[in-house]
Scaffold this active site. Sequence first.
Site, PDB file in Angstrom:
ATOM      1  CB  SER A 283      -0.986   0.172   1.151  1.00 29.55           C
ATOM      2  OG  SER A 283      -0.041   0.312   2.265  1.00 29.55           O
ATOM      3  CG  ASP A 284       1.531   5.816  -1.366  1.00 30.04           C
ATOM      4  OD1 ASP A 284       2.440   5.906  -0.581  1.00 30.04           O
ATOM      5  OD2 ASP A 284       1.266   6.636  -2.314  1.00 30.04           O
ATOM      6  CD1 TRP A 285       5.388   5.102   4.451  1.00 34.47           C
ATOM      7  CD2 TRP A 285       5.093   3.815   2.632  1.00 34.47           C
ATOM      8  NE1 TRP A 285       6.477   4.187   4.293  1.00 34.47           N
ATOM      9  CE2 TRP A 285       6.259   3.563   3.061  1.00 34.47           C
ATOM     10  CE3 TRP A 285       4.407   3.483   1.339  1.00 34.47           C
ATOM     11  CZ2 TRP A 285       7.029   2.463   2.534  1.00 34.47           C
ATOM     12  CZ3 TRP A 285       5.342   2.296   1.034  1.00 34.47           C
ATOM     13  CH2 TRP A 285       6.605   1.878   1.320  1.00 34.47           C
TER      14      TRP A 285
END
Length: 685
Positions: A232-234
């Site tokens: 996932s993106d952060w």
Amino acid sequence: MTQKEICELISQMTLDEKIKMIHGEGFFNTGAVERLSIPSLKMSDGPMGVRHEIKPKVWEDKYETEDFVTYFPSNVAIASTWNKDRAYESGCGLGAEARGRGKDVILAPGINIMRTPLCGRNFEYMSEDPCLISNMVVPLIKGIQENDVAACVKHFAMNNQEEQRMEVDVYTDERSLREIYLRGFESAVKKAGTYSIMSAYNKFRGEHCSHSKYLLDKILRDEWNFDGAVISDWDAVHDIKKAVECGLDIEMGTNSDFDNYNMANPLIEKIKKGEIAESLIDKKIEHIIKFMDKIGMFKEDRKIGTYNSNVHRENILKTAEESVVLLKNEGVLPLQRKKLGKVAVIGDNAQKLHASGGGSAEIKALYEISPILGLKMVLGGDVSVEYERGYSQDTEKSEILKQSALELAKNSDTVIYIGGLNHDYDSEGLDRKDMKLPYNQDELISELLEVNPNTIIVMVSGSPVEMYKWIDKAKAVVQSWYAGMEGGFALAEVLLGKVNPSGKLPVTFPLKLEDSPAHCLGEYPGSDKKVHYNEGIYTGYRYYDKNSVKPLFCFGHGLSYTNFEYNSIDSQFVEVDNKKYVRVKVSVKNIGDRDGYETVQIYMSGNCGNMDMPVKELKGFEKVFLKASEEKEIVIDIDVDDCMSYSEEKECFEYWNDEVKIMAGSSSCDIKRECVLCFALKKMN
Ligand code: BGC
């Protein structure tokens, strides 16, 4: 590792151990399972080099001196070379540096479509065109992964603006999704075999991309057979159940309460309560172990990499040289050292260093050659070079700076202006408000051109800027991107003619923002957190062509100090290793007296049932070096599978039919030769 071995390993793991592997236990690492010799995954940004080390509990630089690295040209600069070898070398360099710094995953490359000139991250992306992206990203990923490091292609998908990036909900029709926005990702998966992908922040059709069954399961896993890891993106995970139930494997984030990430303790509770099946986690572990295995994390002789090597520096210089785009030249470039007289260099970007800006793409560069340093290095001694900043962020000072710059220009023989944008504008987390040059540069440039009509204008930026206020008066305009730590030197070599420019624009430069399709047909930034891409497949040059809108500089444009003549074109179907291609042969001659590169661009104009079709679409290209007076026949094979359009009715790609016009050009609006080939591909399958 065999499938059986992987299953056996998973069967030995406790739930707690599994959970360690699927969420960040640090800002850039997952947890290790020492008992079973499974190491933690170490990740790092990003596209322009391996990022500095960050403290374990607070998001701050560790301020060490051991994490200075090679600063690579940005992706837009790499794409501007139109040279697949340069993309491959950049990948090799980035991969080796990541391993040299002990990383397993490099959070790059970014390949979202440049939909609007305003997107703050355009410099991290490659192009408005899926064919250029695909052709450049495949060698780049291969280069990275040959070093036993995983590429993490980002941001999947539709992350085309930074404005409201965490929640904006993107709507587009299926055809443009497939033909334009997903093509680069599809090539990254199918042709380059990327080991990981980053799910984007934004929503797509009502669902966060990190929870999207449509994107992650149907398209990525089922249609493209992706068996690597989705990271996932952060902070892009918002719902435990949704995230676990779709193809996402690892949750990463920016706060240090790692145990409370969605896919940490809260998930354990849900599993214990029977709300989520543990078998779903096993699938994720399988993906992670598979990709750890592919990058050699379980073997003794894994590649160790290296950073700051001479080879990396030599290669990035070549890339930087080939990325400079000569936009306009009415006989003033290249400069001749002996005829320079007194030189005035004006503009903040002449001395500004950019490596440490831009958001997650920031780099602690081993060094960075600014344009003025590059100029002095190339000019040598005995040339008088004086500098004036010309503009600043501080508006009170700008009038004084402008007057001093004009004064210097008046008293100089050669004037080089180096302005454009910087990472206050080209940056993660924000889009520009408009396409205008900041800091009153339009006024300054106009006045400089009055004082010295031969003033050379250089733009350093990651996106197009408006130039219409002064472009007609300027005789020479050069586009230089954030081109890595040798960028200033490469620019100077081009200005002085040591290097013949060969960069071509990977994105259309519109005359005005309102001309840009996302702004005149589509929505931007959208309303009520929703954005509709009403322009459909008509992104970039597809729009300008279709509507006869003249851009400032068109897609694929870039001049050279020599000229090329296209003497013939021919096309036929061929079969190589049981695959069908359209083979296009083009004869190109360097008719000038300087050696140089030309990028031969092949566009096609197809028919597909009753579908609405673009005037032309890039389908292939080849960059070729020609000595003065040399002529070569260039052969470009285009996969027939790329000669298809997506039918919403039939929910699949369909081969083109009838006569297809095949065009060879020096840019999208400079077609030199064309021929026709009759497509009857259904029969050939
Ligand atoms: C960015 C990603 C980046 C990540 C880690 C996010 O904000 O969107 O591109 O890789 O941070 O720094």
